[in-house]
Design a protein around this motif. Structure first.
Motif, PDB file in Angstrom:
ATOM      1  N   GLU A  98       8.470  14.887  -4.206  1.00  0.00           N
ATOM      2  CA  GLU A  98       7.610  15.698  -3.347  1.00  0.00           C
ATOM      3  C   GLU A  98       6.133  15.377  -3.541  1.00  0.00           C
ATOM      4  N   ARG A  99       5.750  15.066  -4.774  1.00  0.00           N
ATOM      5  CA  ARG A  99       4.326  14.902  -5.078  1.00  0.00           C
ATOM      6  C   ARG A  99       3.800  13.510  -4.741  1.00  0.00           C
ATOM      7  N   VAL A 100       4.587  12.454  -4.965  1.00  0.00           N
ATOM      8  CA  VAL A 100       3.995  11.109  -4.899  1.00  0.00           C
ATOM      9  C   VAL A 100       4.502  10.244  -3.751  1.00  0.00           C
ATOM     10  N   GLY A 159       0.777  -1.225   0.000  1.00  0.00           N
ATOM     11  CA  GLY A 159       0.000   0.000   0.000  1.00  0.00           C
ATOM     12  C   GLY A 159       0.813   1.282   0.000  1.00  0.00           C
ATOM     13  N   GLU A 160       2.146   1.198   0.176  1.00  0.00           N
ATOM     14  CA  GLU A 160       2.939   2.420   0.195  1.00  0.00           C
ATOM     15  C   GLU A 160       3.453   2.766  -1.198  1.00  0.00           C
ATOM     16  N   THR A 161       3.809   4.026  -1.373  1.00  0.00           N
ATOM     17  CA  THR A 161       4.488   4.469  -2.585  1.00  0.00           C
ATOM     18  C   THR A 161       5.935   4.762  -2.215  1.00  0.00           C
ATOM     19  N   LEU A 162       6.823   3.884  -2.662  1.00  0.00           N
ATOM     20  CA  LEU A 162       8.255   4.022  -2.399  1.00  0.00           C
ATOM     21  C   LEU A 162       8.928   4.641  -3.609  1.00  0.00           C
ATOM     22  N   LEU A 221       9.783  14.735 -20.451  1.00  0.00           N
ATOM     23  CA  LEU A 221       8.523  15.469 -20.529  1.00  0.00           C
ATOM     24  C   LEU A 221       8.710  16.906 -20.045  1.00  0.00           C
ATOM     25  N   ASP A 222       7.891  17.811 -20.569  1.00  0.00           N
ATOM     26  CA  ASP A 222       7.949  19.183 -20.106  1.00  0.00           C
ATOM     27  C   ASP A 222       7.346  19.273 -18.700  1.00  0.00           C
ATOM     28  N   PRO A 223       7.574  20.384 -17.984  1.00  0.00           N
ATOM     29  CA  PRO A 223       7.102  20.472 -16.597  1.00  0.00           C
ATOM     30  C   PRO A 223       5.607  20.252 -16.424  1.00  0.00           C
ATOM     31  N   VAL A 224       4.803  20.743 -17.347  1.00  0.00           N
ATOM     32  CA  VAL A 224       3.352  20.581 -17.217  1.00  0.00           C
ATOM     33  C   VAL A 224       2.963  19.110 -17.371  1.00  0.00           C
ATOM     34  N   MET A 225       3.499  18.440 -18.391  1.00  0.00           N
ATOM     35  CA  MET A 225       3.159  17.043 -18.582  1.00  0.00           C
ATOM     36  C   MET A 225       3.745  16.176 -17.464  1.00  0.00           C
ATOM     37  N   SER A 226       4.897  16.579 -16.930  1.00  0.00           N
ATOM     38  CA  SER A 226       5.446  15.861 -15.775  1.00  0.00           C
ATOM     39  C   SER A 226       4.477  15.914 -14.610  1.00  0.00           C
ATOM     40  N   ASP A 227       3.882  17.080 -14.382  1.00  0.00           N
ATOM     41  CA  ASP A 227       2.906  17.205 -13.305  1.00  0.00           C
ATOM     42  C   ASP A 227       1.660  16.367 -13.578  1.00  0.00           C
ATOM     43  N   VAL A 228       1.278  16.260 -14.862  1.00  0.00           N
ATOM     44  CA  VAL A 228       0.140  15.403 -15.221  1.00  0.00           C
ATOM     45  C   VAL A 228       0.432  13.961 -14.848  1.00  0.00           C
ATOM     46  N   ILE A 229       1.624  13.471 -15.190  1.00  0.00           N
ATOM     47  CA  ILE A 229       1.984  12.088 -14.873  1.00  0.00           C
ATOM     48  C   ILE A 229       2.045  11.886 -13.365  1.00  0.00           C
ATOM     49  N   ASN A 230       2.631  12.834 -12.644  1.00  0.00           N
ATOM     50  CA  ASN A 230       2.679  12.728 -11.184  1.00  0.00           C
ATOM     51  C   ASN A 230       1.280  12.655 -10.595  1.00  0.00           C
ATOM     52  N   GLU A 231       0.383  13.477 -11.114  1.00  0.00           N
ATOM     53  CA  GLU A 231      -0.995  13.470 -10.614  1.00  0.00           C
ATOM     54  C   GLU A 231      -1.684  12.142 -10.911  1.00  0.00           C
ATOM     55  N   LEU A 232      -1.412  11.568 -12.081  1.00  0.00           N
ATOM     56  CA  LEU A 232      -1.991  10.265 -12.419  1.00  0.00           C
ATOM     57  C   LEU A 232      -1.474   9.172 -11.481  1.00  0.00           C
ATOM     58  N   ILE A 233      -0.197   9.249 -11.101  1.00  0.00           N
ATOM     59  CA  ILE A 233       0.336   8.281 -10.148  1.00  0.00           C
ATOM     60  C   ILE A 233      -0.402   8.392  -8.813  1.00  0.00           C
ATOM     61  N   VAL A 234      -0.574   9.619  -8.338  1.00  0.00           N
ATOM     62  CA  VAL A 234      -1.274   9.843  -7.070  1.00  0.00           C
ATOM     63  C   VAL A 234      -2.715   9.348  -7.160  1.00  0.00           C
ATOM     64  N   GLN A 235      -3.391   9.684  -8.256  1.00  0.00           N
ATOM     65  CA  GLN A 235      -4.785   9.258  -8.411  1.00  0.00           C
ATOM     66  C   GLN A 235      -4.906   7.737  -8.488  1.00  0.00           C
ATOM     67  N   LEU A 266       0.744   3.646 -19.211  1.00  0.00           N
ATOM     68  CA  LEU A 266       0.107   3.527 -17.902  1.00  0.00           C
ATOM     69  C   LEU A 266      -1.242   2.833 -18.018  1.00  0.00           C
ATOM     70  N   ALA A 267      -2.034   3.209 -19.037  1.00  0.00           N
ATOM     71  CA  ALA A 267      -3.332   2.558 -19.244  1.00  0.00           C
ATOM     72  C   ALA A 267      -3.161   1.064 -19.481  1.00  0.00           C
ATOM     73  N   ARG A 268      -2.150   0.687 -20.263  1.00  0.00           N
ATOM     74  CA  ARG A 268      -1.888  -0.735 -20.528  1.00  0.00           C
ATOM     75  C   ARG A 268      -1.541  -1.472 -19.232  1.00  0.00           C
ATOM     76  N   ALA A 269      -0.709  -0.856 -18.402  1.00  0.00           N
ATOM     77  CA  ALA A 269      -0.326  -1.489 -17.146  1.00  0.00           C
ATOM     78  C   ALA A 269      -1.525  -1.637 -16.209  1.00  0.00           C
ATOM     79  N   LEU A 270      -2.390  -0.614 -16.180  1.00  0.00           N
ATOM     80  CA  LEU A 270      -3.534  -0.636 -15.268  1.00  0.00           C
ATOM     81  C   LEU A 270      -4.649  -1.561 -15.726  1.00  0.00           C
ATOM     82  N   ALA A 271      -4.636  -1.947 -16.997  1.00  0.00           N
ATOM     83  CA  ALA A 271      -5.723  -2.775 -17.532  1.00  0.00           C
ATOM     84  C   ALA A 271      -5.864  -4.096 -16.790  1.00  0.00           C
ATOM     85  N   LEU A 272      -4.757  -4.637 -16.291  1.00  0.00           N
ATOM     86  CA  LEU A 272      -4.784  -5.922 -15.576  1.00  0.00           C
ATOM     87  C   LEU A 272      -4.960  -5.746 -14.068  1.00  0.00           C
ATOM     88  N   GLU A 273      -5.260  -4.531 -13.633  1.00  0.00           N
ATOM     89  CA  GLU A 273      -5.524  -4.219 -12.225  1.00  0.00           C
ATOM     90  C   GLU A 273      -4.411  -4.749 -11.315  1.00  0.00           C
TER      91      GLU A 273
END
Length: 264
Positions: free
Chosen positions: A207-209, A31-34, A173-187, A153-160
């Motif tokens: 810092e984010r994840v 359950g942790e994010t290392l 990735l540029d800073p904005v898209m990097s933040d998008v990926i970080n947010e997807l990891i958190v979500q 990421l979608a491919r990896a998540l498909a198998l739950e």
């Protein structure tokens, strides 16, 4: 180690006679994010691949839920690996397949889902990672770097998966898209409760994840009895560390490293 989902015990690994990991102990709790950080070549990706059973150690033990991976029969090992999802550094999409078929690939290979169920899963995962449905008919060559990461990421998540591994998820990735990926990891972690291992150089990702941060020092710079894990704790502790090696890395201070490089 008793509550670990996956763990390394005294693990060493090298290639071509060059040591990469030396006597590493590392437990990843369910359950942790290392987040694993450290200089290039310190063994971050090797650590992740050992934890997933994609590499075998030269010495030491890899454990899954307390069981030595070497004791797991091959058929059971393949089945257990389906519990792990992996987002590769370059996304590692199949160039000849459409986005839809890339995401569906693991489902077709490893489940008995009908085409209708696969279609529903692919579209659901596509929506979760913020891709428009029009992207499903495109080939990877038609996608931006950020879109490729999201397809991976979608491919990896498909198998739950119960364990998600992210190898340099924001590289290139540029800073904005990097933040998008970080947010997807958190979500993803919030929604699924999965365990996650993230290998990165990006301190914004830390810092984010991160729930917990581990930093590795290159084996070539260690004294004979010096541990390779030089930090293991919360993100705030890494940024406040009094260890010069940790401090220089997290703050991006290069002067001392330039001196070391000049002596090589």
């Amino acid at each position: 180690m008793n509550d670990a989902f996956v763990a390394l015990e005294g693990v060493s690994k090298g290639f071509g006679g060059v040591p990469i990991l030396r006597g590493v102990d590392l437990a990843v709790r369910r359950g942790e994010t290392l987040v694993v950080i450290g200089e290039s070549g310190c063994g971050k990706s090797v650590t992740m691949k050992l934890l997933m059973g994609l590499l075998r150690p030269d010495a030491g033990t890899v454990r899954w839920e307390g069981r030595d991976v070497r004791e797991i029969p091959p058929a059971d090992l393949r089945k257990r690996r389906l519990r792990f999802g992996y987002l590769f550094q370059g996304a590692a999409l199949f160039d000849s397949l459409s986005v839809f078929e890339n995401i569906a690939f693991g489902l077709r290979q490893n489940t008995r889902m009908t085409d209708g169920v696969i279609d529903a899963v692919v579209r659901a995962r596509t929506h979760e990672v913020g891709l428009p449905e029009v992207a499903l008919t495109r080939k990877p060559s038609e996608l931006s770097g950020g879109m490729k990461k999201r397809v991976g990421l979608a491919r990896a998540l498909a198998l739950e998966p119960e364990l998600m591994c992210y190898d340099e998820p924001t590289t290139g990735l540029d800073p904005v898209m990097s933040d998008v990926i970080n947010e997807l990891i958190v979500q993803t972690q919030a929604k699924t409760g999965a365990t996650a291992i993230v290998v990165t150089h990006d301190m914004r990702t830390v810092e984010r994840v991160a729930d917990r941060v581990v930093m590795l020092e290159p084996a070539s710079r260690l004294a004979p009895d010096e541990p390779q894990v030089i930090y293991d704790g919360p993100p705030a502790g890494a940024f406040a560390s009094t260890d010069d090696r940790v401090r220089r890395f997290v703050r991006g201070e290069s002067s001392e490293r330039l001196k070391q490089l000049a002596t090589v």
